[in-house]
Write a protein that holds these residues in place. Structure first.
Motif, PDB file in Angstrom:
ATOM      1  N   MET A  20      23.869   0.715  -7.731  1.00  0.00           N
ATOM      2  CA  MET A  20      24.415  -0.615  -8.005  1.00  0.00           C
ATOM      3  C   MET A  20      25.010  -0.645  -9.413  1.00  0.00           C
ATOM      4  O   MET A  20      24.373  -0.230 -10.385  1.00  0.00           O
ATOM      5  CB  MET A  20      23.321  -1.673  -7.880  1.00  0.00           C
ATOM      6  N   LYS A  21      26.239  -1.120  -9.526  1.00  0.00           N
ATOM      7  CA  LYS A  21      26.906  -1.176 -10.822  1.00  0.00           C
ATOM      8  C   LYS A  21      26.371  -2.340 -11.658  1.00  0.00           C
ATOM      9  O   LYS A  21      26.083  -3.414 -11.111  1.00  0.00           O
ATOM     10  CB  LYS A  21      28.413  -1.323 -10.623  1.00  0.00           C
ATOM     11  N   PRO A  22      26.233  -2.139 -12.973  1.00  0.00           N
ATOM     12  CA  PRO A  22      25.629  -3.169 -13.821  1.00  0.00           C
ATOM     13  C   PRO A  22      26.615  -4.249 -14.259  1.00  0.00           C
ATOM     14  O   PRO A  22      26.509  -4.802 -15.358  1.00  0.00           O
ATOM     15  CB  PRO A  22      25.143  -2.355 -15.020  1.00  0.00           C
ATOM     16  N   TYR A  23      27.615  -4.556 -13.422  1.00  0.00           N
ATOM     17  CA  TYR A  23      28.584  -5.603 -13.764  1.00  0.00           C
ATOM     18  C   TYR A  23      29.137  -6.200 -12.476  1.00  0.00           C
ATOM     19  O   TYR A  23      28.981  -5.644 -11.384  1.00  0.00           O
ATOM     20  CB  TYR A  23      29.724  -5.031 -14.619  1.00  0.00           C
ATOM     21  N   ARG A  24      29.799  -7.350 -12.621  1.00  0.00           N
ATOM     22  CA  ARG A  24      30.423  -8.009 -11.478  1.00  0.00           C
ATOM     23  C   ARG A  24      31.868  -8.377 -11.837  1.00  0.00           C
ATOM     24  O   ARG A  24      32.262  -8.331 -12.976  1.00  0.00           O
ATOM     25  CB  ARG A  24      29.654  -9.291 -11.116  1.00  0.00           C
ATOM     26  N   LYS A  25      32.641  -8.704 -10.839  1.00  0.00           N
ATOM     27  CA  LYS A  25      33.984  -9.248 -10.999  1.00  0.00           C
ATOM     28  C   LYS A  25      34.929  -8.346 -11.810  1.00  0.00           C
ATOM     29  O   LYS A  25      35.445  -8.747 -12.854  1.00  0.00           O
ATOM     30  CB  LYS A  25      33.921 -10.638 -11.642  1.00  0.00           C
ATOM     31  N   PRO A  26      35.179  -7.134 -11.357  1.00  0.00           N
ATOM     32  CA  PRO A  26      36.161  -6.293 -12.044  1.00  0.00           C
ATOM     33  C   PRO A  26      37.577  -6.843 -11.891  1.00  0.00           C
ATOM     34  O   PRO A  26      37.894  -7.526 -10.907  1.00  0.00           O
ATOM     35  CB  PRO A  26      36.017  -4.940 -11.342  1.00  0.00           C
ATOM     36  N   VAL A  27      38.412  -6.556 -12.874  1.00  0.00           N
ATOM     37  CA  VAL A  27      39.829  -6.934 -12.826  1.00  0.00           C
ATOM     38  C   VAL A  27      40.602  -5.797 -12.184  1.00  0.00           C
ATOM     39  O   VAL A  27      40.432  -4.637 -12.560  1.00  0.00           O
ATOM     40  CB  VAL A  27      40.363  -7.217 -14.251  1.00  0.00           C
ATOM     41  N   HIS A  28      41.472  -6.117 -11.211  1.00  0.00           N
ATOM     42  CA  HIS A  28      42.119  -5.077 -10.413  1.00  0.00           C
ATOM     43  C   HIS A  28      43.624  -4.951 -10.629  1.00  0.00           C
ATOM     44  O   HIS A  28      44.232  -4.002 -10.120  1.00  0.00           O
ATOM     45  CB  HIS A  28      41.864  -5.332  -8.931  1.00  0.00           C
TER      46      HIS A  28
END
Length: 209
Positions: A1-9
């Protein structure tokens, strides 16, 4: 599980969050070393060299010497002498695989920096490297950068960090020493902190050039 949310694409998404550059920022890039940049380089004793290998794995490495050590060969080419190091040659190996390079030149006490991007070539040209002789030592190789972009970077990062304000410098009492970190990371028998510290001290005293 990645330790962040809502990446910019996308760039559009990024611009919607941060806005687009103003006119000066958008048009400040030149594609050669002009006289103003030459003057900046003549005062700079330090540069951060950014490279990546063929797979895109990145590396940033410092280079430092007397002010003006980065020699302007002509308006499109810059030479950085390669001094003695630990022989890992991270930047050099990357350049052999991928010539693209980014440089960040810094002048002590000045909060603006000079950024130069281009393509690098490792050279062993004795005639050029002779100009960088120190204590009778001539660099065996150097990095020539063909300049594609050259521009001043604003001072906001230095102002936020207060990098040159000695009153804001942290107390380093609790900071692990470089020798402690290197010994812990290397995990080599017979290479404890004291031996690593002695090796570092010797290299700083006798192997700068």
């Amino acid at each position: 599980m990645k330790p962040y949310r809502k990446p910019v694409h996308s760039k559009d998404e990024l611009y919607s969050l941060q806005g687009k550059p103003g006119k000066i920022a958008e048009h400040k890039v030149i594609h050669y070393i002009d006289e103003l940049c030459r003057q900046f380089l003549s005062f700079s004793p330090f540069v951060v060299v950014s490279t990546s290998n063929a797979a895109g794995a990145c590396d940033s490495s410092p280079r430092g010497d007397t002010p003006g050590f980065a020699q302007v060969l002509d308006e499109h080419h810059l030479l950085i002498p390669e001094r003695m190091g630990n022989k890992r040659a991270d930047s050099m190996r990357n350049i052999l695989e991928n010539p693209h390079i980014g440089l960040l030149f810094i002048i002590p006490g000045l909060e603006e920096t000079l950024r130069i991007n281009g393509k690098a070539t490792i050279i062993k040209d004795e005639e050029l490297l002779q100009n960088h002789k120190v204590k009778e030592q001539i660099p065996k190789v150097g990095i020539v950068v063909e300049v594609n972009e050259c521009f001043i970077h604003c001072a906001k990062a230095f102002k936020r960090s207060k990098l040159w304000d000695s009153e804001q410098w942290p107390d380093l009492t609790a900071l692990p020493s470089a020798s402690k970190m290197m010994a812990a990371h290397a995990k080599l028998d017979g290479h404890g902190q004291e031996k690593v510290q002695a090796s570092l001290k010797e290299s700083y005293q006798t192997r700068l050039y």
